[in-house]
Motif scaffolding. Sequence first.
Motif, PDB file in Angstrom:
ATOM      1  N   MET A   1      20.960  44.121  42.354  1.00  0.00           N
ATOM      2  CA  MET A   1      22.301  43.866  42.874  1.00  0.00           C
ATOM      3  C   MET A   1      22.995  45.194  43.172  1.00  0.00           C
ATOM      4  O   MET A   1      22.774  46.186  42.491  1.00  0.00           O
ATOM      5  CB  MET A   1      23.129  43.083  41.850  1.00  0.00           C
ATOM      6  N   SER A   2      23.855  45.201  44.167  1.00  0.00           N
ATOM      7  CA  SER A   2      24.543  46.430  44.546  1.00  0.00           C
ATOM      8  C   SER A   2      25.923  46.497  43.893  1.00  0.00           C
ATOM      9  O   SER A   2      26.482  45.493  43.442  1.00  0.00           O
ATOM     10  CB  SER A   2      24.710  46.486  46.067  1.00  0.00           C
ATOM     11  N   MET A   3      26.476  47.712  43.871  1.00  0.00           N
ATOM     12  CA  MET A   3      27.832  47.895  43.366  1.00  0.00           C
ATOM     13  C   MET A   3      28.820  47.063  44.167  1.00  0.00           C
ATOM     14  O   MET A   3      29.718  46.412  43.602  1.00  0.00           O
ATOM     15  CB  MET A   3      28.200  49.378  43.444  1.00  0.00           C
ATOM     16  N   GLU A   4      28.670  47.039  45.490  1.00  0.00           N
ATOM     17  CA  GLU A   4      29.608  46.297  46.337  1.00  0.00           C
ATOM     18  C   GLU A   4      29.551  44.804  46.041  1.00  0.00           C
ATOM     19  O   GLU A   4      30.589  44.125  45.994  1.00  0.00           O
ATOM     20  CB  GLU A   4      29.306  46.553  47.812  1.00  0.00           C
ATOM     21  N   TYR A   5      28.364  44.284  45.805  1.00  0.00           N
ATOM     22  CA  TYR A   5      28.226  42.865  45.479  1.00  0.00           C
ATOM     23  C   TYR A   5      28.981  42.534  44.197  1.00  0.00           C
ATOM     24  O   TYR A   5      29.747  41.563  44.136  1.00  0.00           O
ATOM     25  CB  TYR A   5      26.743  42.509  45.321  1.00  0.00           C
ATOM     26  N   ARG A   6      28.798  43.348  43.167  1.00  0.00           N
ATOM     27  CA  ARG A   6      29.460  43.082  41.894  1.00  0.00           C
ATOM     28  C   ARG A   6      30.973  43.285  42.001  1.00  0.00           C
ATOM     29  O   ARG A   6      31.750  42.555  41.378  1.00  0.00           O
ATOM     30  CB  ARG A   6      28.861  43.962  40.809  1.00  0.00           C
ATOM     31  N   LEU A   7      31.395  44.279  42.778  1.00  0.00           N
ATOM     32  CA  LEU A   7      32.834  44.486  42.977  1.00  0.00           C
ATOM     33  C   LEU A   7      33.481  43.283  43.633  1.00  0.00           C
ATOM     34  O   LEU A   7      34.568  42.843  43.244  1.00  0.00           O
ATOM     35  CB  LEU A   7      33.075  45.738  43.824  1.00  0.00           C
ATOM     36  N   ARG A   8      32.814  42.721  44.665  1.00  0.00           N
ATOM     37  CA  ARG A   8      33.395  41.585  45.380  1.00  0.00           C
ATOM     38  C   ARG A   8      33.367  40.318  44.533  1.00  0.00           C
ATOM     39  O   ARG A   8      34.196  39.444  44.702  1.00  0.00           O
ATOM     40  CB  ARG A   8      32.671  41.367  46.703  1.00  0.00           C
ATOM     41  N   ARG A   9      32.411  40.203  43.637  1.00  0.00           N
ATOM     42  CA  ARG A   9      32.445  39.068  42.709  1.00  0.00           C
ATOM     43  C   ARG A   9      33.610  39.221  41.735  1.00  0.00           C
ATOM     44  O   ARG A   9      34.307  38.257  41.431  1.00  0.00           O
ATOM     45  CB  ARG A   9      31.119  38.953  41.933  1.00  0.00           C
ATOM     46  N   THR A  10      33.819  40.432  41.250  1.00  0.00           N
ATOM     47  CA  THR A  10      34.880  40.681  40.279  1.00  0.00           C
ATOM     48  C   THR A  10      36.252  40.604  40.918  1.00  0.00           C
ATOM     49  O   THR A  10      37.193  40.017  40.355  1.00  0.00           O
ATOM     50  CB  THR A  10      34.673  42.052  39.619  1.00  0.00           C
ATOM     51  N   LEU A  11      36.383  41.188  42.108  1.00  0.00           N
ATOM     52  CA  LEU A  11      37.650  41.227  42.848  1.00  0.00           C
ATOM     53  C   LEU A  11      37.413  40.668  44.242  1.00  0.00           C
ATOM     54  O   LEU A  11      37.119  41.410  45.175  1.00  0.00           O
ATOM     55  CB  LEU A  11      38.187  42.668  42.928  1.00  0.00           C
ATOM     56  N   PRO A  12      37.522  39.365  44.424  1.00  0.00           N
ATOM     57  CA  PRO A  12      37.207  38.748  45.714  1.00  0.00           C
ATOM     58  C   PRO A  12      38.163  39.197  46.805  1.00  0.00           C
ATOM     59  O   PRO A  12      39.292  39.626  46.536  1.00  0.00           O
ATOM     60  CB  PRO A  12      37.347  37.252  45.426  1.00  0.00           C
ATOM     61  N   SER A  13      37.700  39.082  48.034  1.00  0.00           N
ATOM     62  CA  SER A  13      38.513  39.501  49.183  1.00  0.00           C
ATOM     63  C   SER A  13      39.495  38.427  49.632  1.00  0.00           C
ATOM     64  O   SER A  13      40.485  38.737  50.297  1.00  0.00           O
ATOM     65  CB  SER A  13      37.597  39.865  50.363  1.00  0.00           C
ATOM     66  N   ASP A  14      39.234  37.171  49.279  1.00  0.00           N
ATOM     67  CA  ASP A  14      40.052  36.086  49.812  1.00  0.00           C
ATOM     68  C   ASP A  14      41.214  35.688  48.905  1.00  0.00           C
ATOM     69  O   ASP A  14      41.896  34.700  49.160  1.00  0.00           O
ATOM     70  CB  ASP A  14      39.187  34.859  50.105  1.00  0.00           C
ATOM     71  N   ARG A  15      41.439  36.466  47.839  1.00  0.00           N
ATOM     72  CA  ARG A  15      42.554  36.181  46.945  1.00  0.00           C
ATOM     73  C   ARG A  15      42.702  37.331  45.959  1.00  0.00           C
ATOM     74  O   ARG A  15      41.836  38.213  45.867  1.00  0.00           O
ATOM     75  CB  ARG A  15      42.320  34.875  46.179  1.00  0.00           C
ATOM     76  N   VAL A  16      43.786  37.317  45.206  1.00  0.00           N
ATOM     77  CA  VAL A  16      43.936  38.207  44.060  1.00  0.00           C
ATOM     78  C   VAL A  16      43.212  37.570  42.877  1.00  0.00           C
ATOM     79  O   VAL A  16      43.352  36.371  42.623  1.00  0.00           O
ATOM     80  CB  VAL A  16      45.430  38.424  43.727  1.00  0.00           C
ATOM     81  N   ALA A  17      42.420  38.350  42.171  1.00  0.00           N
ATOM     82  CA  ALA A  17      41.644  37.820  41.053  1.00  0.00           C
ATOM     83  C   ALA A  17      42.556  37.456  39.872  1.00  0.00           C
ATOM     84  O   ALA A  17      43.557  38.135  39.618  1.00  0.00           O
ATOM     85  CB  ALA A  17      40.606  38.840  40.601  1.00  0.00           C
ATOM     86  N   ILE A  18      42.206  36.385  39.181  1.00  0.00           N
ATOM     87  CA  ILE A  18      42.830  36.045  37.894  1.00  0.00           C
ATOM     88  C   ILE A  18      41.726  36.130  36.845  1.00  0.00           C
ATOM     89  O   ILE A  18      40.849  35.266  36.775  1.00  0.00           O
ATOM     90  CB  ILE A  18      43.428  34.632  37.874  1.00  0.00           C
TER      91      ILE A  18
END
Length: 260
Positions: free
Chosen positions: A1-18
């Motif tokens: 898995m890449s850093m970008e993949y894990r970042l987008r799972r943690t902090l999605p682009s389509d909303r603010v993460a809770i």
Amino acid sequence: MSMEYRLRRTLPSDRVAIIMPVDHGLIFDRIAGLETPSSPFPAWADKDVTGFMMTPGQVRQTEKFFARHPHLTRVLTIDTYYDYRELDGTGSHGLITSVEEAVRLGVDAVKMLFPWNMSKKERVEMCTRVGKVIAACDRWDIPLVLEPVIMGAPRTEEVVVEEEKVARIAYDLGAHIIKIAFPGEERTRRLVEELKVPLVIAGGPLAGAPGETIEAVAGTIRAGARGVIVGRNIWQREPGPAGEVLAEIARLTRATRFDD
């Protein structure tokens, strides 16, 4: 898995993460609302949170649950800090697991405290420890959520200013995500604009009326933060008000998108 993949799972682009933190047992032992450490997951997983901040024990005990809920992200706390109530530099910090173990467990990110109320010698040791963790995170392509904090201190203007300074040190050390107690909308906006590193805002202990929590989250989102870390202000309230607060926070977080 890449850093970008894990970042987008943690902090999605389509909303603010809770992200709901439930790792408090590492410091507080038995805490109200976490008497059974695995209970928050089924209670809140379907209430529009995006993930949880967890201890190694919780990660191991809930593997089957998260396999059935793959949309939820897991942030693993990899350290602890004791004597945090002492403001005279007597606290002690250390790692409780490794970045390699976090990757083996399949989590999406790791989280580490960055306490600053300690001696100058301990600050150097702390920065050295953080640097080694960040190097390991880069090697394994997993993001580090680093939390600058003056442990146990009241939220005075002096403490807020100091934590903002420490956030800049966290940036210079190479943190992938910075977690900080809400310093106000203007300071949050400045940190977002100047550091250009994803910022997530911690909700802190249960305090104030539900409307105060919601307004703080609204200010966080207006300032450009990528996530809100809300735990005790949810699960230490009565179930009815807690659900209402979380529903309103979720509505606010879904009104924002990011151009990643």
